[in-house]
Enzyme design. Sequence first.
Site, PDB file in Angstrom:
ATOM      1  CG  ASN A   1      -1.729   1.251   1.365  1.00  0.00           C
ATOM      2  OD1 ASN A   1      -1.899   1.980   0.388  1.00  0.00           O
ATOM      3  ND2 ASN A   1      -2.252   1.513   2.554  1.00  0.00           N
TER       4      ASN A   1
ATOM      5  CE  LYS B   1       0.305   3.638   4.737  1.00  0.00           C
ATOM      6  NZ  LYS B   1       0.074   3.829   6.154  1.00  0.00           N
TER       7      LYS B   1
ATOM      8  CG  HIS C   1      -5.817   2.032   5.108  1.00  0.00           C
ATOM      9  ND1 HIS C   1      -5.381   2.984   5.992  1.00  0.00           N
ATOM     10  CD2 HIS C   1      -4.786   1.167   4.934  1.00  0.00           C
ATOM     11  CE1 HIS C   1      -4.123   2.709   6.344  1.00  0.00           C
ATOM     12  NE2 HIS C   1      -3.740   1.609   5.712  1.00  0.00           N
TER      13      HIS C   1
ATOM     14  CD  GLU D   1      -2.931   5.682   6.527  1.00  0.00           C
ATOM     15  OE1 GLU D   1      -2.959   5.682   5.278  1.00  0.00           O
ATOM     16  OE2 GLU D   1      -1.978   5.221   7.192  1.00  0.00           O
TER      17      GLU D   1
ATOM     18  CD  GLU E   1      -3.544  -2.327   7.563  1.00  0.00           C
ATOM     19  OE1 GLU E   1      -2.483  -2.609   7.031  1.00  0.00           O
ATOM     20  OE2 GLU E   1      -4.153  -1.267   7.354  1.00  0.00           O
TER      21      GLU E   1
ATOM     22  N   GLY F   1       2.368   2.682  10.626  1.00  0.00           N
ATOM     23  CA  GLY F   1       3.265   3.806  10.382  1.00  0.00           C
ATOM     24  C   GLY F   1       3.980   4.293  11.637  1.00  0.00           C
TER      25      GLY F   1
ATOM     26  CB  SER G   1       5.339  -1.168  11.855  1.00  0.00           C
ATOM     27  OG  SER G   1       4.854   0.149  12.063  1.00  0.00           O
TER      28      SER G   1
HETATM   29  C1  PEP Z   1      -0.746   0.299   5.874  1.00  0.00           C
HETATM   30  O1  PEP Z   1      -0.616   1.260   5.158  1.00  0.00           O
HETATM   31  O2  PEP Z   1      -1.746  -0.385   5.778  1.00  0.00           O
HETATM   32  C2  PEP Z   1       0.312  -0.014   6.826  1.00  0.00           C
HETATM   33  C3  PEP Z   1       0.216  -1.097   7.544  1.00  0.00           C
HETATM   34  O3  PEP Z   1       1.369   0.867   6.911  1.00  0.00           O
HETATM   35  P1  PEP Z   1       2.787   0.598   7.622  1.00  0.00           P
HETATM   36  O4  PEP Z   1       3.307  -0.708   7.102  1.00  0.00           O
HETATM   37  O5  PEP Z   1       3.631   1.758   7.217  1.00  0.00           O
HETATM   38  O6  PEP Z   1       2.540   0.534   9.094  1.00  0.00           O
END
Ligand code: PEP
Length: 260
Positions: free
Chosen positions: A23, A25, A106, A108, A178, A184, A223
């Site tokens: 992803n 983003k 997601h 976000e 998640e 992040g 992460s």
């Molecule tokens: C994500 O964007 O779904 C995500 C898990 O980001 P990151 O790996 O940066 O934590």
Amino acid sequence: MARRERRVEFDEVWMRRYLIAANWKMHGSLEMVHKFAEGFDQGVDLGADVVLFPPAVYLGAVQGLTSKYVQLGMQDVGVASEGAHTGEIAASMVKDVGGSWVIVGHSERRTDQSESDVLVAQKFASAIAADLSPIVCVGETLAQREAGDAFAVVSKQLQAVIELCGVSALVKGAIAYEPLWAIGTGLTATPEQAGQMHASIRELVAGLDQDTAQAVRIIYGGSVNPENAGLLFAQDEIDGALVGGASLQAASFAAIVAAI
Ligand code: PEP
């Protein structure tokens, strides 16, 4: 136990292949797409679905540069199938340009765009109707985890999709667990924390339909990086990863894919 032994047969198709998704983003540029494609040269089927989710405007560029073993998707999708909805992209359009996956819900978007569980479920439904595979993201905040509410939150998010689309629809896409506190932040859920939540999600689904529970892929996001991917993938209940930051460089994403 070897991964291959854990796969189950469902409707005569081998399911629960690993799913490793990138992803990006709102990151990237044409220059980055070229650099990534040079470094991420997946020339064989590794026994996993590898999917890139670049920003929508770069879908075509990525498509032109990656091998047939790399699938493509969009980070979001509209609910309507067409019409006067400025800025929206219909699921059928994703399909039309060669995408086969979408991410819905997601965290976000749930936060920044105030997407509700019901809207996320509608997006899941519109993806299924266009024959796309939707990855529905679910996860709790740190405060919710500390209050002991993590599973209740995740379960409510998932129930909205199940109520609208039916439990068996989950197999057409995947569930991404998640935890918001791990996205992040550099904080990863321990393999045990993630494994436990994945097992609880599978149990919830099994309470409705055993076959779906066996077949649905539940991937982890938060992460994930080349150092922790192997330990996460070693958990029986973790069927892959949704990777944000570490998917922006070809080398680190390739190392995560290699960890399967
Ligand atoms: C994500 O964007 O779904 C995500 C898990 O980001 P990151 O790996 O940066 O934590």
